[in-house]
Design an enzyme around this catalytic site. Sequence first.
Site, short mmCIF file in Angstrom:
data_model
loop_
_atom_site.label_atom_id
_atom_site.label_comp_id
_atom_site.label_asym_id
_atom_site.label_seq_id
_atom_site.Cartn_x
_atom_site.Cartn_y
_atom_site.Cartn_z
N GLN A 250 0.83 -1.20 0.06
CA GLN A 250 -0.15 0.09 -0.16
C GLN A 250 0.80 1.27 0.10
O GLN A 250 0.55 2.32 -0.50
CB GLN A 250 -1.20 -0.08 1.38
CG GLN A 250 -1.97 -1.15 1.10
CD GLN A 250 -2.77 -1.27 -0.24
OE1 GLN A 250 -3.32 -0.18 -0.69
NE2 GLN A 250 -2.90 -2.38 -0.86
N HIS A 253 1.25 3.30 -3.04
CA HIS A 253 0.32 4.34 -3.87
C HIS A 253 0.98 5.79 -4.09
O HIS A 253 0.59 6.37 -5.04
CB HIS A 253 -1.05 4.35 -3.00
CG HIS A 253 -2.00 3.32 -3.07
ND1 HIS A 253 -2.98 3.52 -4.07
CD2 HIS A 253 -2.22 2.38 -2.53
CE1 HIS A 253 -3.72 2.59 -4.33
NE2 HIS A 253 -3.29 1.79 -3.27
N GLU A 318 -7.10 4.14 7.21
CA GLU A 318 -8.04 3.97 6.01
C GLU A 318 -8.07 2.41 6.18
O GLU A 318 -9.32 1.78 5.95
CB GLU A 318 -7.51 4.33 4.77
CG GLU A 318 -8.48 4.22 3.64
CD GLU A 318 -7.61 4.42 2.20
OE1 GLU A 318 -6.70 4.80 2.37
OE2 GLU A 318 -8.41 3.90 1.29
N HIS A 319 -7.13 1.55 5.83
CA HIS A 319 -7.04 0.24 5.95
C HIS A 319 -6.40 -0.27 7.24
O HIS A 319 -5.56 -0.02 7.70
CB HIS A 319 -6.30 -0.26 4.75
CG HIS A 319 -6.72 0.05 3.31
ND1 HIS A 319 -5.90 1.01 2.78
CD2 HIS A 319 -7.62 -0.23 2.57
CE1 HIS A 319 -6.31 1.37 1.63
NE2 HIS A 319 -7.44 0.78 1.50
N ASP A 352 -8.84 -3.99 -2.85
CA ASP A 352 -8.64 -2.92 -3.55
C ASP A 352 -9.01 -3.38 -4.88
O ASP A 352 -9.76 -2.41 -5.67
CB ASP A 352 -7.12 -2.63 -3.82
CG ASP A 352 -6.65 -1.55 -2.95
OD1 ASP A 352 -7.52 -0.77 -2.13
OD2 ASP A 352 -5.49 -1.26 -2.94
N HIS A 412 -46.36 29.54 13.56
CA HIS A 412 -46.33 27.95 13.66
C HIS A 412 -47.48 28.07 14.44
O HIS A 412 -48.18 26.86 14.24
CB HIS A 412 -45.07 27.52 14.29
CG HIS A 412 -43.61 27.52 13.43
ND1 HIS A 412 -43.31 28.69 12.91
CD2 HIS A 412 -42.98 26.61 12.92
CE1 HIS A 412 -42.30 28.49 12.20
NE2 HIS A 412 -42.10 27.06 12.27
N1 LIG Z 1 -8.81 6.90 -0.12
C1 LIG Z 1 -9.06 5.92 -0.98
O1 LIG Z 1 -10.21 5.43 -1.12
C2 LIG Z 1 -8.11 5.74 -2.07
C3 LIG Z 1 -8.39 4.66 -3.14
C4 LIG Z 1 -7.57 4.54 -4.09
C5 LIG Z 1 -6.75 5.63 -4.52
N2 LIG Z 1 -6.56 6.36 -3.54
C6 LIG Z 1 -5.39 7.35 -3.82
O2 LIG Z 1 -5.66 8.15 -5.06
C7 LIG Z 1 -4.59 8.81 -5.45
C8 LIG Z 1 -4.10 8.83 -6.79
O3 LIG Z 1 -3.42 9.92 -7.05
P1 LIG Z 1 -2.67 10.07 -8.53
O4 LIG Z 1 -2.07 11.31 -8.53
O5 LIG Z 1 -1.95 8.95 -9.09
O6 LIG Z 1 -3.69 10.20 -9.38
P2 LIG Z 1 -5.16 11.45 -9.46
O7 LIG Z 1 -5.91 10.98 -10.66
O8 LIG Z 1 -5.99 11.28 -8.21
O9 LIG Z 1 -4.22 12.79 -9.79
C9 LIG Z 1 -4.10 13.22 -10.99
C10 LIG Z 1 -4.13 14.67 -11.15
O10 LIG Z 1 -3.54 15.51 -10.29
C11 LIG Z 1 -3.45 16.51 -10.91
N3 LIG Z 1 -2.17 17.31 -10.23
C12 LIG Z 1 -0.98 16.67 -10.37
N4 LIG Z 1 -0.27 17.70 -9.66
C13 LIG Z 1 -0.90 18.66 -9.53
C14 LIG Z 1 -0.41 19.85 -9.02
N5 LIG Z 1 0.84 20.31 -8.57
N6 LIG Z 1 -1.51 20.73 -8.72
C15 LIG Z 1 -2.73 20.61 -9.14
N7 LIG Z 1 -3.09 19.56 -9.77
C16 LIG Z 1 -2.18 18.45 -9.76
C17 LIG Z 1 -3.37 16.44 -12.27
O11 LIG Z 1 -4.16 17.15 -12.86
C18 LIG Z 1 -3.76 14.94 -12.68
O12 LIG Z 1 -4.61 14.66 -13.80
C19 LIG Z 1 -3.23 8.31 -4.39
O13 LIG Z 1 -2.97 9.12 -3.72
C20 LIG Z 1 -3.95 6.91 -3.69
O14 LIG Z 1 -3.41 6.78 -2.53
C21 LIG Z 1 -7.24 6.65 -2.40
ZN LIG Z 2 -4.33 0.05 -2.41
#
Ligand SMILES: NC(=O)c1ccc[n+]([C@@H]2O[C@H](COP(=O)([O-])OP(=O)(O)OC[C@H]3O[C@@H](n4cnc5c(N)ncnc54)[C@H](O)[C@@H]3O)[C@@H](O)[C@H]2O)c1
Ligand SMILES: [Zn+2]
Length: 430
Positions: A250, A253, A318-319, A352, A412
Amino acid sequence: MIQHIKQGKPAEVKADMNAQVRATVEAILKDIETRGDEAVREYSAKFDKWQPASFRLGAEEIAACIAAVPEKALDDIRFAQAQIRRFAQVQRDSLKDVEVETLPGVVLGHRNIPMNSVGCYIPGGKYPLIASAHMSVLTAKVAGVKRVIACAPPFEGRPCPEIVAAMHLAGADEIYCLGGVQAVAAMAIGTESIAPVDMIVGPGNAFVAEAKRQLFGRVGIDLFAGPTETMVICDDSVDAELVAVDLLGQAEHGPTSPAYCITTSKTIAAELPAAIDKVLARLDTAPVASVSWCDYGEIILCDSDEEALQEAERLCSEHVQVMTKDPDWYLQRMTRYGALFLGHRTNVSYGDKVIGTNHTLPTQGAGRYTGGLWVGKFIKTHTYQRVLTDEASVMVGEYCSRLCGYEHMSGHKEQADIRVRRLKPEGTPA
Ligand SMILES: NC(=O)c1ccc[n+]([C@@H]2O[C@H](COP(=O)([O-])OP(=O)(O)OC[C@H]3O[C@@H](n4cnc5c(N)ncnc54)[C@H](O)[C@@H]3O)[C@@H](O)[C@H]2O)c1
Ligand SMILES: [Zn+2]
């Protein structure tokens, strides 16, 4: 005694990061509010180097994506979706409409009504999170939402075929290739080309989670589901290698994902650092997982399950994976977490990707006040009432009249009084 063998970054560092993200998101939202599609297009170009003729995929583009996914992968996606649909349907069936006569002639009820439209954010910055399409789109459809739209950022310079296939198979009504704050804002606020929705759901990075938080009120949101957090609670019934795999699995991520090991085993506490190094050596994602482990990983050694429980509740992860002799001991006692994974045979990755429970879960302590995404988040419970007899209306009306009086609300009170005057039979004592 609770011993912190390895600690992560202090809370102040996290607070400072949050403040920066907050300011960035606020500025983008304001700009999209004023300039609509033009601003969306600029942010997509800036953050994702992506500015197609249309962000919405047409039927032909969707068909081409599906055709690009190998048959085995489509079968695997269908299997995962079948599991998520099965459990979501059971949860849906557990939500009942009620109607009850609470006093003679007084009928109260509630109806569960799905939202009309929702926007699903499917993360795809670092990894194309195909599974998030099942978790959001499919669950919304099981709930009965009429219009379900879905956005995911481009992956490697184009719409990710597997994500598009999963969105389509889950029943998405509109599919967009658009990421980040600009996607969330476009769905929530609406632009010239995207009609706004009633609620935004789905996980995402810190920017996405913060955009949802700031838009809450204007639209509904499912929950605060930001960067992943994981916790393993374990004793001597497992070994350090398994614990290391479950923490790093995890931690990959993202570089700010905390991974906590709470253990009553001195052996695991002692052997874990070396086991982490050994497992990192076989992971392609070690460059990310090693940073999050170094900055945010924690090892907490406890003398008893009671102490371990106390730490787990404090951290509200979270997990929470429980690999002890009696995992149900924790199931019965824990109150603050996103989801539990009980015993060494299951793990967070099953949840997941495939097992059927939803993977969109509360982070940063949100587990104190909400569980994860589920079919119920797409359903609004609305009450109604009727009064069947004049006697019942007079009886309730007389109480209501006096209660309005105590609150000095004469309007009322008159609503009650006029009914008492009209419906009370002549000659009945006041
Ligand atoms: N809590 C949950 O249930 C859960 C489940 C799955 C995944 N997640 C999380 O989801 C997240 C996925 O993140 P990711 O980044 O791979 O994808 P994402 O799709 O969430 O974010 C990508 C986007 O972030 C934007 N971005 C990047 N840098 C930026 C900046 N400096 N300013 C403004 N916008 C910006 C861009 O537009 C890009 O499209 C991970 O943090 C993961 O841990 C959480
Ligand atoms: Zn995960």
